[in-house]
Design a protein around this motif. Sequence first.
Motif, PDB file in Angstrom:
ATOM      1  N   ARG A  39       6.527  22.526  -2.640  1.00  0.00           N
ATOM      2  CA  ARG A  39       4.469  22.793  -3.624  1.00  0.00           C
ATOM      3  C   ARG A  39       3.321  23.040  -3.306  1.00  0.00           C
ATOM      4  NH1 ARG A  39       4.080  25.218  -8.893  1.00  0.00           N
ATOM      5  NH2 ARG A  39       1.974  25.141  -9.617  1.00  0.00           N
ATOM      6  N   GLN A  40       3.277  21.110  -2.345  1.00  0.00           N
ATOM      7  CA  GLN A  40       2.391  20.880  -1.492  1.00  0.00           C
ATOM      8  C   GLN A  40       2.152  21.425   0.044  1.00  0.00           C
ATOM      9  OE1 GLN A  40       2.542  20.069  -4.755  1.00  0.00           O
ATOM     10  NE2 GLN A  40       0.472  20.509  -5.647  1.00  0.00           N
ATOM     11  N   GLY A  41       3.588  21.382   0.606  1.00  0.00           N
ATOM     12  CA  GLY A  41       3.659  20.871   2.003  1.00  0.00           C
ATOM     13  C   GLY A  41       3.502  19.204   2.464  1.00  0.00           C
ATOM     14  N   SER A  42       2.200  19.314   3.009  1.00  0.00           N
ATOM     15  CA  SER A  42       2.224  17.531   3.728  1.00  0.00           C
ATOM     16  C   SER A  42       0.953  16.936   3.288  1.00  0.00           C
ATOM     17  CB  SER A  42       2.043  17.886   5.030  1.00  0.00           C
ATOM     18  OG  SER A  42       0.984  18.576   5.746  1.00  0.00           O
ATOM     19  N   GLY A  43       0.723  16.978   1.283  1.00  0.00           N
ATOM     20  CA  GLY A  43      -0.005  16.664   0.739  1.00  0.00           C
ATOM     21  C   GLY A  43       0.136  14.712   1.028  1.00  0.00           C
ATOM     22  N   VAL A  44      -0.649  13.813   0.367  1.00  0.00           N
ATOM     23  CA  VAL A  44      -0.725  13.100   0.540  1.00  0.00           C
ATOM     24  C   VAL A  44       0.617  12.209  -0.847  1.00  0.00           C
ATOM     25  CG1 VAL A  44      -1.678  10.556   0.107  1.00  0.00           C
ATOM     26  CG2 VAL A  44      -2.594  11.460   1.829  1.00  0.00           C
ATOM     27  N   VAL A  45       0.858  11.437  -1.161  1.00  0.00           N
ATOM     28  CA  VAL A  45       1.893  11.016  -2.085  1.00  0.00           C
ATOM     29  C   VAL A  45       1.174   9.514  -2.709  1.00  0.00           C
ATOM     30  CG1 VAL A  45       4.624  10.461  -3.096  1.00  0.00           C
ATOM     31  CG2 VAL A  45       3.097  12.784  -1.964  1.00  0.00           C
ATOM     32  N   GLY A  46       0.935   8.962  -3.550  1.00  0.00           N
ATOM     33  CA  GLY A  46       0.992   8.022  -3.860  1.00  0.00           C
ATOM     34  C   GLY A  46       2.262   7.304  -4.935  1.00  0.00           C
ATOM     35  N   ASP A  47       2.763   5.886  -3.836  1.00  0.00           N
ATOM     36  CA  ASP A  47       3.019   5.158  -4.042  1.00  0.00           C
ATOM     37  C   ASP A  47       3.161   4.399  -5.262  1.00  0.00           C
ATOM     38  OD1 ASP A  47       5.626   3.505  -5.743  1.00  0.00           O
ATOM     39  OD2 ASP A  47       6.294   2.700  -3.274  1.00  0.00           O
ATOM     40  N   LEU A  48       2.869   4.475  -6.763  1.00  0.00           N
ATOM     41  CA  LEU A  48       2.196   3.202  -7.405  1.00  0.00           C
ATOM     42  C   LEU A  48       2.423   2.175  -7.566  1.00  0.00           C
ATOM     43  CD1 LEU A  48       0.230   5.966  -9.655  1.00  0.00           C
ATOM     44  CD2 LEU A  48      -0.190   5.153  -7.723  1.00  0.00           C
ATOM     45  N   GLY A  49       2.478   1.059  -7.404  1.00  0.00           N
ATOM     46  CA  GLY A  49       3.147   0.126  -7.529  1.00  0.00           C
ATOM     47  C   GLY A  49       4.329  -0.696  -6.785  1.00  0.00           C
ATOM     48  N   CYS A  50       4.220  -0.616  -5.783  1.00  0.00           N
ATOM     49  CA  CYS A  50       4.961   0.437  -4.199  1.00  0.00           C
ATOM     50  C   CYS A  50       5.622  -1.273  -4.250  1.00  0.00           C
ATOM     51  CB  CYS A  50       4.219   0.565  -3.410  1.00  0.00           C
ATOM     52  SG  CYS A  50       2.738  -0.470  -2.457  1.00  0.00           S
ATOM     53  N   GLY A  51       5.144  -2.326  -4.327  1.00  0.00           N
ATOM     54  CA  GLY A  51       5.599  -3.584  -4.189  1.00  0.00           C
ATOM     55  C   GLY A  51       6.434  -3.859  -2.704  1.00  0.00           C
ATOM     56  N   PRO A  52       7.458  -4.439  -2.232  1.00  0.00           N
ATOM     57  CA  PRO A  52       7.212  -4.110  -1.001  1.00  0.00           C
ATOM     58  C   PRO A  52       7.462  -2.761   0.455  1.00  0.00           C
ATOM     59  CG  PRO A  52       9.290  -4.882  -1.893  1.00  0.00           C
ATOM     60  CD  PRO A  52       8.123  -4.913  -2.905  1.00  0.00           C
ATOM     61  N   GLY A  53       7.607  -1.865  -0.765  1.00  0.00           N
ATOM     62  CA  GLY A  53       7.387  -0.716   0.499  1.00  0.00           C
ATOM     63  C   GLY A  53       8.863  -0.308   0.356  1.00  0.00           C
ATOM     64  N   HIS A  54      10.304  -0.657  -0.434  1.00  0.00           N
ATOM     65  CA  HIS A  54      11.116   0.207   0.132  1.00  0.00           C
ATOM     66  C   HIS A  54      11.097   1.269  -0.516  1.00  0.00           C
ATOM     67  CE1 HIS A  54      12.933  -3.588   1.675  1.00  0.00           C
ATOM     68  NE2 HIS A  54      12.567  -4.098   0.451  1.00  0.00           N
ATOM     69  N   THR A  55      10.293   1.790  -1.965  1.00  0.00           N
ATOM     70  CA  THR A  55      10.356   3.283  -2.253  1.00  0.00           C
ATOM     71  C   THR A  55      10.267   4.498  -1.128  1.00  0.00           C
ATOM     72  OG1 THR A  55      11.184   2.641  -4.934  1.00  0.00           O
ATOM     73  CG2 THR A  55      10.195   4.718  -4.081  1.00  0.00           C
ATOM     74  N   THR A  56       8.334   3.795  -1.330  1.00  0.00           N
ATOM     75  CA  THR A  56       7.691   3.785  -0.312  1.00  0.00           C
ATOM     76  C   THR A  56       8.161   4.335   0.916  1.00  0.00           C
ATOM     77  OG1 THR A  56       6.247   2.205  -0.823  1.00  0.00           O
ATOM     78  CG2 THR A  56       5.801   4.342   0.764  1.00  0.00           C
ATOM     79  N   LYS A  57       9.088   3.111   1.669  1.00  0.00           N
ATOM     80  CA  LYS A  57       9.637   4.139   2.883  1.00  0.00           C
ATOM     81  C   LYS A  57      11.019   5.197   2.784  1.00  0.00           C
ATOM     82  CE  LYS A  57      12.584   1.365   6.847  1.00  0.00           C
ATOM     83  NZ  LYS A  57      13.138   0.245   6.864  1.00  0.00           N
ATOM     84  N   ILE A  58      11.273   5.001   1.589  1.00  0.00           N
ATOM     85  CA  ILE A  58      12.378   6.264   1.281  1.00  0.00           C
ATOM     86  C   ILE A  58      11.739   7.344   1.643  1.00  0.00           C
ATOM     87  CG2 ILE A  58      14.096   7.280  -0.621  1.00  0.00           C
ATOM     88  CD1 ILE A  58      14.379   4.712  -1.445  1.00  0.00           C
ATOM     89  N   LEU A  59      11.321   7.463   0.304  1.00  0.00           N
ATOM     90  CA  LEU A  59       9.871   8.992   0.404  1.00  0.00           C
ATOM     91  C   LEU A  59       9.356   9.397   1.905  1.00  0.00           C
ATOM     92  CD1 LEU A  59       8.376   8.626  -2.932  1.00  0.00           C
ATOM     93  CD2 LEU A  59       9.865  10.238  -2.486  1.00  0.00           C
ATOM     94  N   ALA A  60       9.453   8.377   2.719  1.00  0.00           N
ATOM     95  CA  ALA A  60       8.948   8.865   3.971  1.00  0.00           C
ATOM     96  C   ALA A  60       9.923   9.428   4.375  1.00  0.00           C
ATOM     97  CB  ALA A  60       7.701   7.469   4.381  1.00  0.00           C
ATOM     98  N   GLU A  61      10.645   8.692   4.656  1.00  0.00           N
ATOM     99  CA  GLU A  61      11.817   9.332   5.400  1.00  0.00           C
ATOM    100  C   GLU A  61      12.433  10.823   4.504  1.00  0.00           C
ATOM    101  OE1 GLU A  61      14.781   6.523   4.912  1.00  0.00           O
ATOM    102  OE2 GLU A  61      13.299   5.214   6.641  1.00  0.00           O
ATOM    103  N   LEU A  62      11.681  11.258   4.393  1.00  0.00           N
ATOM    104  CA  LEU A  62      12.323  12.446   3.463  1.00  0.00           C
ATOM    105  C   LEU A  62      10.970  13.258   3.300  1.00  0.00           C
ATOM    106  CD1 LEU A  62      13.890  11.516  -0.661  1.00  0.00           C
ATOM    107  CD2 LEU A  62      14.960  12.286   1.579  1.00  0.00           C
TER     108      LEU A  62
END
Length: 227
Positions: free
Chosen positions: A54-77
Amino acid sequence: MPAFARGSGLLSGATASVYDALAAAYDEDERRMAWSRPVDLGLLFSFAKMVTERQGSGVVGDLGCGPGHTTKILAELGLRMTGIDASSAMIARARANLPGATLAVGTLLHLPALDASWAGAVALGALWHAAAAERRTTLAEVARVIQPGGTFLYSFVTSGPRQPADSVYFLERWLGVEVNLELHLLSVKAAATEVVSAGFEVIAATQREPLPHELPLRRGFLLARRR
């Protein structure tokens, strides 16, 4: 009632301090377990697909990202991620885990983003400690920064043994660390009502049982779209 039970989840500096103390143990636990939650991963994959289509390459926020493991998974996607957490120690861990990533210490009550500037956001456990008024404020902020049609994935705790929905679970020890935290439990229906009131439409809702290594509380999930 213990003092922590009267505290404010997101506004309390004490909550961030607890997560500072938890950072090392939490990072290690998530490093081992982030890929071991099939329901959560399925929802993350669905979320990433919806954002990309739907939005292509727009920014996505990870709220309460902690040490970033979910952030990393989504970046890898393939998503362009930014992570926010109230704990400076958690953000330090995230920066070590994700060199060069966009990460910031901040409050979810006032997100550092312009109106309708994000393609989507995830909040996986970020509002566990938030009372109703704080949840309303945060969800309104999430709605403010997400573009119309943008996607939101929200997880929360629903219930547990002798712990019904709409009650408070008091946590005094976690991952081998003494803590003073309260977790506000919500039914899926109550959480959906709050999300809809903030400006979203719910696309999917589900609940899963806790895994053996997790706190003994069921997890609820909502996948929603900004109206």
